[in-house]
Structures are given as structure tokens and as C-alpha cells.
Write an enzyme that holds these catalytic residues in place. Structure first.
Site, PDB file in Angstrom:
ATOM      1  N   CYS A   1       0.832  -1.208   0.000  1.00 56.26           N
ATOM      2  CA  CYS A   1       0.000   0.000   0.000  1.00 56.26           C
ATOM      3  C   CYS A   1       0.866   1.257   0.000  1.00 56.26           C
ATOM      4  CB  CYS A   1      -0.940  -0.006   1.209  1.00 56.26           C
ATOM      5  SG  CYS A   1      -1.995   1.453   1.276  1.00 56.26           S
TER       6      CYS A   1
ATOM      7  N   CYS B   1      -0.648   4.143   2.121  1.00 58.56           N
ATOM      8  CA  CYS B   1      -0.468   3.974   3.571  1.00 58.56           C
ATOM      9  C   CYS B   1       0.991   4.225   3.967  1.00 58.56           C
ATOM     10  CB  CYS B   1      -0.834   2.558   4.014  1.00 58.56           C
ATOM     11  SG  CYS B   1      -2.219   1.826   3.153  1.00 58.56           S
ATOM     12  N   ASP B   2       1.937   3.676   3.209  1.00 67.69           N
ATOM     13  CA  ASP B   2       3.330   3.619   3.681  1.00 67.69           C
ATOM     14  C   ASP B   2       4.309   4.480   2.894  1.00 67.69           C
ATOM     15  OD1 ASP B   2       2.433   1.765   5.533  1.00 67.69           O
ATOM     16  OD2 ASP B   2       2.836   0.053   4.224  1.00 67.69           O
TER      17      ASP B   2
END
Ligand code: FAD
Ligand code: NAP
Length: 314
Positions: free
Chosen positions: A135, A138-139
């Protein structure tokens, strides 16, 4: 507990649209069982530019945020729980929940989508969550100004590589062939992005690191040559597996007919081989795997469900 008119399993674009159309179309007790926050896998996308009428730079989360409230306005209930099994006896479905409780329903619309697949290289599982991610939204920020690798050659890999190139100093796009399975304009953008290096005809041999996380990736090309690249982040986008677990019965068979890839077989009305059970979105055969088509499936299934429940109860 009262018997539901319709149980919706999954709260992605398909499930939410089914929720909107069933409730607005007059079904009384409709619950959407979604194990997490509603919105589905598009919530992890950093950019969506092909949802009709929605223009400008918009993330998957921006797109999906208003959907649950719109459904709740017409009476859709969201129960946040994982569904472990759907069974049917006579004309009644039973929804088996992770906490051991059950709910009965006259009809079911399932849209449990798909989940990111693991690529299967050494170190992938060991460093998952410690430098290996599926992701970028997200990261990606953890690697601001640093170098990262992206594995895969489909739409997801290329789009997420473009997103990461805006945050990171350099992106190595590692793909096992020399042509991509992606929209031509996305490939063009990749080729025109200065800080993306294409590492083609190559696969990850190993991701390695220390107690703190990933420190590098070893890549092997088709001639067997190895190359080490020092970097702290590896993003894998190598496709998805169908989330069909809730359809598996106690004896291991599926509740309805499936194909060899584990996708649910439906007709153009999203009807499965079981009366009153409809399958929608990414989990069904021949799905275009798009937000707009998942939403369309949800609407089609909902309209069919309204007629089915009406006939069943009246
Ligand atoms: P999903 O979105 O997968 O939703 C399924 C939901 O079901 C999930 O919320 C999950 O938590 C829930 N669920 C699963 N199993 C259970 C269970 N047993 N019990 C309870 N809940 C359960 N499409 C586009 O049109 N344009 C794009 O630009 C685009 N970009 C993408 C970028 C990325 C990174 C990804 C991963 C996908 C992208 N897609 C894009 C594809 C799009 O996201 C999917 O086609 C769409 O989300 C499918 O919707 P769905 O409702 O079928 O399933
Ligand atoms: P995908 O299209 O299945 O692509 C997966 C990629 O990973 C392929 O390039 C594949 O290589 C590679 N791969 C698979 N297994 C591998 C392994 N073990 N090691 C190394 N590489 C591996 O998956 P996706 O990109 O996630 O897309 C899924 C669906 O969603 C598609 O239908 C896509 O069009 C759709 N989607 C659409 C958009 C959009 O419309 N903008 C955005 C994202 C996703 P090969 O090419 O050699 O098979």
C-alpha cells in the site's frame, strides 16, 4: 433478531451501491456486513482519474468517503464484522459471523472483492510491514526522499510507482517482462518520469535487511544475472486473490457455482446458481475490476433482489 430482507457482505463500491439501491428501493431490514471501514480496496489508491464525472486530483479515500453516509440516510445498517460463512436452508440464508453469532436473511448480495497477492520472493513475509508493503498510500510517506522498489507491471504497480516518484528520490520499477499490462497513457507517464528506473525482464531474488527493516533488494534478470540495490522500501503490486472464503461450506464445497480461478459465476443480472444470492464486483467472473463497474453490479443486484424478496414474501 428479525430476519433481514437482504444481507450485504462487503462494503466496497459494490456492497455500498447495493446498500443504496436496496434501501432506497424499499427493502426494510438491510444490513451491510463489512469487516473494516466501508470503502473497499480503492481506499488504498493514491489517485483515481476514471470515475465518471469526478475530475481533478482525487484519492480513493476522497472518492469513497461520502458513500456510507448516503446509504445510511436511506436506512442501511453497517455491522463491522468479518463473515466466516453464508449458508442456505430452504429459503433462508444464515450469515455466520466471526464472533460465533448468526443473522438470518431472505436474500444475500456478496461483494467481498479481492486482496493483494504475495509475490513469493525470499524475505517478503519476513519483512512484511518492516519495509515490504502492498500500500503506497499507507506507507509511501515513510520513504520520503529515499529510494524504493516497486514490483509488478499492471495498472496498480505503474500508478503507484508514479505516486511514489512524487515522494521518493527514486523508484526502481521491477517487472518480469518487457511489456506492461497497463493503460498506454500510464506507461507513457512512467517512461517520462525522470526518477523512475525500469528494471525489466527481472524478478526479486531476495529482499534482505536487519532488525530495523529492509536494507536492500537482490534482483535477478532473465539471464540469471544478479544486481543488488540498496534501499529501505519495497512495494509489491502483483495482482489480487478473490475473497471467496465466506462462500465455503462446512464440507469444503462452495455455496454456489464458481470457476477455476475462484470467481463466482453469475449471469448478467448478477444472479448466482443459488436463488436469492447475487455476486458483485471484483469477485465475479469477467469483472472489469473497476470502481464504476463494481458500483454498477451493486445496483443491478439490488434491483434483482428487490423483485426476488417481493415475490418470496408476497
Ligand atoms: P472491494 O473494493 O475489494 O471491497 C470488498 C470489501 O469487502 C472490502 O472492504 C473488504 O474489507 C470486505 N470484505 C471482504 N471479505 C469480507 C468478509 N468475509 N466479511 C466482511 N467483509 C469482507 N479501479 C478503478 O476504477 N480506477 C482506479 O483508478 C483504480 N485504482 C486502483 C488502485 C489500487 C491500488 C487498487 C488495489 C485497485 C484499484 N482499482 C481501480 C480497482 C478497484 O479498487 C476495484 O475494482 C473495486 O474496489 C472493487 O470493488 P468491490 O466492491 O468489488 O470490492
Ligand atoms: P494485474 O493486472 O494482475 O497485474 C499484476 C502484475 O504483477 C503483472 O504485471 C504480473 O506480471 C505481475 N506479477 C504477478 N505475479 C508476479 C510475481 N510472482 N512476481 C513478479 N511479478 C508478478 O494486477 P493489478 O495491477 O493489481 O490490477 C488488477 C485489476 O485492477 C486489473 O484489471 C486492473 O486493470 C485494475 N486496475 C485498474 C486501474 C485503473 O483503471 N486505473 C488501476 C488499478 C487496477 P505479468 O504482466 O507478466 O503477468
Amino acid at each position: 433478531m428479525a430476519i433481514l430482507d437482504c444481507a450485504i457482505i462487503g462494503g466496497g463500491p459494490a456492497g455500498l451501491t447495493a446498500g443504496l439501491y436496496t434501501t432506497r428501493g424499499g427493502l426494510k431490514n438491510v444490513t451491510m456486513f463489512e469487516k473494516g471501514m466501508p470503502g473497499g480496496q480503492i481506499m488504498n489508491s493514491s489517485e483515481i482519474e476514471n470515475y465518471p464525472g469526478v475530475t481533478g486530483e482525487i484519492t480513493g479515500m476522497d472518492l469513497m468517503t461520502p458513500w456510507p453516509a448516503q446509504c445510511q440516510k436511506f436506512g442501511l445498517i453497517h455491522e463491522m464484522i468479518n463473515i466466516v460463512r453464508i449458508s442456505k436452508k430452504d429459503n433462508l440464508f444464515t450469515i455466520h459471523k466471526e464472533d460465533g453469532t448468526t443473522t438470518d436473511a431472505h436474500s444475500v448480495i456478496i461483494g467481498t472483492g479481492s486482496s493483494p497477492r504475495r509475490a513469493g520472493f525470499a524475505g517478503e513475509s519476513e519483512f512484511f510491514g518492516r519495509g515490504v508493503s502492498t500500500c503506497a498510500t499507507c506507507d509511501g510517506f515513510f520513504y520520503k526522499g529515499k529510494e524504493v522498489a516497486v514490483i509488478g507491471g499492471g495498472d496498480t504497480a505503474l500508478e503507484e510507482a508514479l505516486h511514489l516518484a512524487k515522494i521518493c528520490s527514486k523508484v526502481y520499477l521491477i517487472h518480469r517482462r518487457d511489456t506492461f499490462r497497463s493503460a498506454p497513457n500510464t506507461v507513457e507517464r512512467i517512461k517520462n518520469t525522470e526518477n523512475i528506473e525500469l528494471v525489466l525482464n527481472s524478478v526479486p531474488d531476495e529482499v534482505y535487511g536487519d532488525n530495523m527493516g529492509v536494507t536492500g533488494i537482490r534482483v535477478k534478470n532473465n539471464d540469471g544475472e544478479l544486481r543488488d540495490i540498496e534501499l529501505p522500501g519495497v512495494f509489491t503490486f502483483v495482482g489480487n486473490d478473490v475473497n471467496n472464503q465466506a462462500l465455503i461450506q462446512e464440507d469444503g464445497s462452495f455455496l454456489c457455482e464458481m470457476n477455476e480461478a475462484g470467481q463466482v459465476i453469475v449471469d448478467i443480472s448478477m444472479k448466482t446458481s443459488v436463488a436469492g444470492l447475487y455476486a458483485t464486483g471484483d469477485m465475479r467472473i469477467a469483472s472489469p475490476k473497476q470502481v464504476v463497474s463494481a458500483a454498477g453490479d451493486g445496483a443491478v443486484a439490488a434491483l434483482q433482489t428487490i423483485s426476488y424478496v417481493d415475490e418470496l414474501l408476497n
